[in-house]
Design a protein around this motif. Structure first.
Motif, PDB file in Angstrom:
ATOM      1  N   UNK A   1       0.729   4.784  -4.749  1.00 21.82           N
ATOM      2  CA  UNK A   1      -0.295   5.008  -6.399  1.00 21.82           C
ATOM      3  C   UNK A   1      -1.307   3.700  -7.161  1.00 21.82           C
ATOM      4  N   UNK A   2      -0.687   3.415  -6.444  1.00 18.81           N
ATOM      5  CA  UNK A   2      -1.690   2.266  -6.995  1.00 18.81           C
ATOM      6  C   UNK A   2      -3.122   1.174  -5.638  1.00 18.81           C
ATOM      7  N   UNK A   3      -2.625   2.623  -4.513  1.00 17.07           N
ATOM      8  CA  UNK A   3      -3.885   1.940  -3.653  1.00 17.07           C
ATOM      9  C   UNK A   3      -4.717   2.867  -3.879  1.00 17.07           C
ATOM     10  N   UNK A   4      -5.855   1.602  -4.034  1.00 18.77           N
ATOM     11  CA  UNK A   4      -7.432   2.218  -5.027  1.00 18.77           C
ATOM     12  C   UNK A   4      -8.241   2.305  -3.115  1.00 18.77           C
ATOM     13  N   UNK A   5      -8.417   3.000  -2.710  1.00 22.36           N
ATOM     14  CA  UNK A   5      -8.857   3.845  -1.484  1.00 22.36           C
ATOM     15  C   UNK A   5     -10.518   3.122  -1.750  1.00 22.36           C
ATOM     16  N   UNK A   6     -10.482   4.190  -2.408  1.00 21.00           N
ATOM     17  CA  UNK A   6     -12.243   3.893  -2.935  1.00 21.00           C
ATOM     18  C   UNK A   6     -13.622   2.753  -3.814  1.00 21.00           C
ATOM     19  N   UNK A   7     -11.765   2.107  -4.111  1.00 26.23           N
ATOM     20  CA  UNK A   7     -12.876   0.480  -4.974  1.00 26.23           C
ATOM     21  C   UNK A   7     -12.097   0.087  -3.205  1.00 26.23           C
ATOM     22  N   UNK A   8     -12.135   0.029  -2.422  1.00 28.26           N
ATOM     23  CA  UNK A   8     -11.628  -0.620  -1.112  1.00 28.26           C
ATOM     24  C   UNK A   8     -12.800  -0.896  -0.542  1.00 28.26           C
ATOM     25  N   UNK A   9     -13.401   0.803  -0.516  1.00 37.36           N
ATOM     26  CA  UNK A   9     -14.856   0.636   1.059  1.00 37.36           C
ATOM     27  C   UNK A   9     -15.463   0.471  -0.687  1.00 37.36           C
ATOM     28  N   UNK A  10     -15.880   0.967  -2.279  1.00 40.61           N
ATOM     29  CA  UNK A  10     -17.302   0.499  -2.197  1.00 40.61           C
ATOM     30  C   UNK A  10     -16.682  -1.676  -2.407  1.00 40.61           C
ATOM     31  N   UNK A  11     -16.396  -2.396  -3.204  1.00 36.26           N
ATOM     32  CA  UNK A  11     -16.533  -3.583  -2.549  1.00 36.26           C
ATOM     33  C   UNK A  11     -16.385  -4.019  -1.316  1.00 36.26           C
TER      34      UNK A  11
END
Lengths: 418, 171
Positions: free
Chosen positions: A194-204
């Motif tokens: 639940x701490x995997x932040x795929x959207x933020x990874x892509x945006x970054x």
């Protein structure tokens, strides 16, 4: 309570649910193309959504003629990550990669199938993930998105793979999203990360590299947050990464109940076969033995032991649960058959979506529910207290809001024992 | 054969007389990665580190089975069309970079098909111009893909129904 539920879920109630029967069903899936096709048709809750339409057009037809792929891969270790940080993925190309995880010999016993399925879960690459190569160029970058190594330095869910074009890449497996540690615990297969932040990874990634991203897609990804992602063709209905407990007890798969299943592992094997095939851009298909093994493994997953004891409060909560919750949460995993989106009242976008919608939502299994926040299919409710609170502002699933404070606390205490 | 998916029309035989069965196995409607390269001045990947892109290449996959006879014969894609599910032409796509399955990966292919051989071939294709047919852009809509394939100089059309635009995350 947990032991009783799993006994019911795994052992079943009659001879038709026996291990031998399940393996026989698996054998028909492997060897009988007509049976596979019929099983697929039976499993589609809504044959008119896009997911079903595509599978009906291609499964057992064009997809049958794709090559079978047994990729070579290995666990991404600490020294791999260090090499990526120093020199990029190219630095891994000369390192030996072991042979495929399966030698082509079919297991015969259930325990052997499950063991193979575990290797698939952790080791069979779903697809290459260039974003991970980028994130691993700086460990703190990867960690900021929830991609962290185990104490031994290995990265669960990440593999060094030889891709379909022969290039060495970082690939991902089921374990990236569906295996996680809790506190200081060991890695738990089946627990949502639940701490995997795929959207933020892509945006970054897009912000840092200048690789263009559609503004509308960027807007949508900003709404995901940790533990959520959009996995449908609609791109407008992100869901919470689910735990994988209790699948064998459920009559439907996915939050929207897209896939019907009976007591055999075949519907889930078909779903996994499709997933691997789609994830690699329809260029190859996985060995069906591995799809079946993964299905049997997933159906065997159990949450960690729950050591909470029962007392008068939890007993009272159990009575309240029996009175008010089992109408929907009625199977051995305390999930249930899909109910209409209008009835449950939560955001209907996923249920009514053209991508994989059925008009319904499947009540989730409640095993280990205390540790499964955020709640509802879209992860829109942060805690059990909030879920059952009469003052909650977000709509849907108002069940329990009518309870007084003591009863609500008792119900939550009971849920904590599951 | 019924006019549905994977049908091979006009299985004519070219000058070599080689009989070839061809079918469209799959199509992926996603990006054109060659057109999405990062700007050379941008990027925060480590210095001199090649950095991948979250890009899924659009492609078509074709299965070819040649009977014994006189070969090899030349195989190439002449045209790729994207149509709505009811047959309305939406876009023309370009095919390039033919590859062939070699047992564990796809490798470069010269487009020559030997007699008595069965191969799996792939072509990268350009991405659909989604904005040009916005009424049909919704990702959940299904499409038909048609491929005009030249085998030994004889054209045949392969088609595949039920193709969807790829989601961001396939799961």
């Amino acid at each position: 309570v947990r032991a009783l539920l799993f006994t019911l879920a795994l052992a079943g109630c009659g001879a038709e649910h026996s291990t031998a029967w399940q393996l026989a069903e698996g054998g028909r899936y492997l060897d009988d193309a007509g049976y596979r096709r019929d099983a697929l048709v039976r499993s589609l809750a809504n044959p008119d959504n896009a997911y079903s339409t595509q599978r009906l057009a291609s499964y057992g037809r064009g997809w049958e003629r794709l090559p079978e792929w047994r990729p070579r891969s290995r666990t991404l270790e600490a020294d791999d990550a260090a090499a990526i940080m120093r020199g990029g993925i190219a630095a891994l190309a000369d390192r030996p990669t072991p042979p495929p995880l399966w030698d082509g010999t079919r297991p015969t016993e259930l325990v052997e199938w499950i063991a193979l399925g575990e290797r698939v879960f952790f080791g069979f690459p779903l697809r290459p993930e260039p974003l991970m190569e980028w994130a691993l160029t700086a460990p703190e970058l990867a960690e900021s998105f929830g991609v962290t190594p185990l104490p031994d330095g290995s990265y669960p869910g990440l593999r060094v793979i030889v891709d379909l074009d022969g290039a060495t890449r970082v690939g991902i497996t089921c374990a990236l999203c569906h295996a996680a540690a809790s506190g200081g615990d060991a890695l738990v297969a089946g627990r949502a990360r639940r701490n995997f932040d795929y959207g933020s990874l892509r945006l970054a990634y897009h912000a840092a590299t200048g690789v263009p991203v559609e503004p509308d897609l960027a807007r949508r990804m900003r709404t995901w947050g940790p533990g959520r992602a959009d996995v449908t063709e609609d791109d407008e209905d992100p869901v919470a990464i689910p735990d994988l407990w209790g699948l064998a007890a459920q009559s439907a798969l996915t939050q929207a109940g897209t896939i019907r299943q009976d007591d055999s592992p075949v519907a889930l094997a078909l779903r996994q076969e499709t997933q691997y095939l789609q994830a690699c851009g329809h260029r190859a298909r996985p060995p069906r033995e591995l799809a079946l093994a993964l299905a049997l493994y997933l159906r065997s997953l159990q949450p960690p032991p729950n050591t909470r004891t029962h007392d008068q409060v939890t007993a009272r909560g159990a009575r309240l649960f029996a009175q008010g919750c089992v109408g929907c949460h009625d199977n051995a995993a305390l999930g249930g058959p899909p109910v209409s989106a209008a009835t449950v009242g939560t955001d209907p976008a996923l249920a009514n979506g053209h991508a994989r919608g059925t008009g319904r939502y499947r009540p989730p299994a409640l095993l280990d529910v205390r540790d499964a926040a955020p709640y509802l299919h879209d992860g829109s409710v942060v805690s059990l207290d909030a879920l059952l609170s009469p003052s909650r502002l977000t709509g849907g699933h108002r069940y329990g809001a009518e309870l007084d404070d003591d009863d609500r606390a008792a119900l939550i205490a009971f849920l904590g024992t599951l | 054969m019924l006019a549905s998916c994977n049908r091979a029309l006009d299985p004519g035989v070219g000058p070599h007389g080689l009989v070839v069965q061809a079918s469209l196995s799959a199509a992926t409607l996603a990006d054109d990665c060659a057109a999405k390269s990062p700007p050379s001045s941008a990027g925060s990947c480590a210095v001199n580190v090649p950095c991948g892109s979250p890009c899924q290449q659009s492609n078509v996959l074709v299965a070819l089975d040649a009977e014994p006879g006189r070969g090899p014969v030349a195989v190439e894609i002449v045209a790729v069309r994207l149509l709505s599910s009811d047959g309305k032409l939406l876009d023309h796509l370009d095919a390039r970079d033919p590859t062939i399955w070699t047992g564990s990966s796809y490798g470069t292919w010269d487009g020559e098909l030997a007699a008595a051989s069965s191969i799996k071939a792939g072509w990268n294709i350009s991405a659909p111009h989604w904005a040009d047919f916005s009424d049909a852009r919704a990702p959940s809509i299904t499409y038909r893909v048609e491929v005009d394939l030249s085998i030994d100089g004889v054209l045949r059309t392969l088609s595949l129904d039920g193709v969807t635009r790829e989601p961001i995350i396939s799961t």
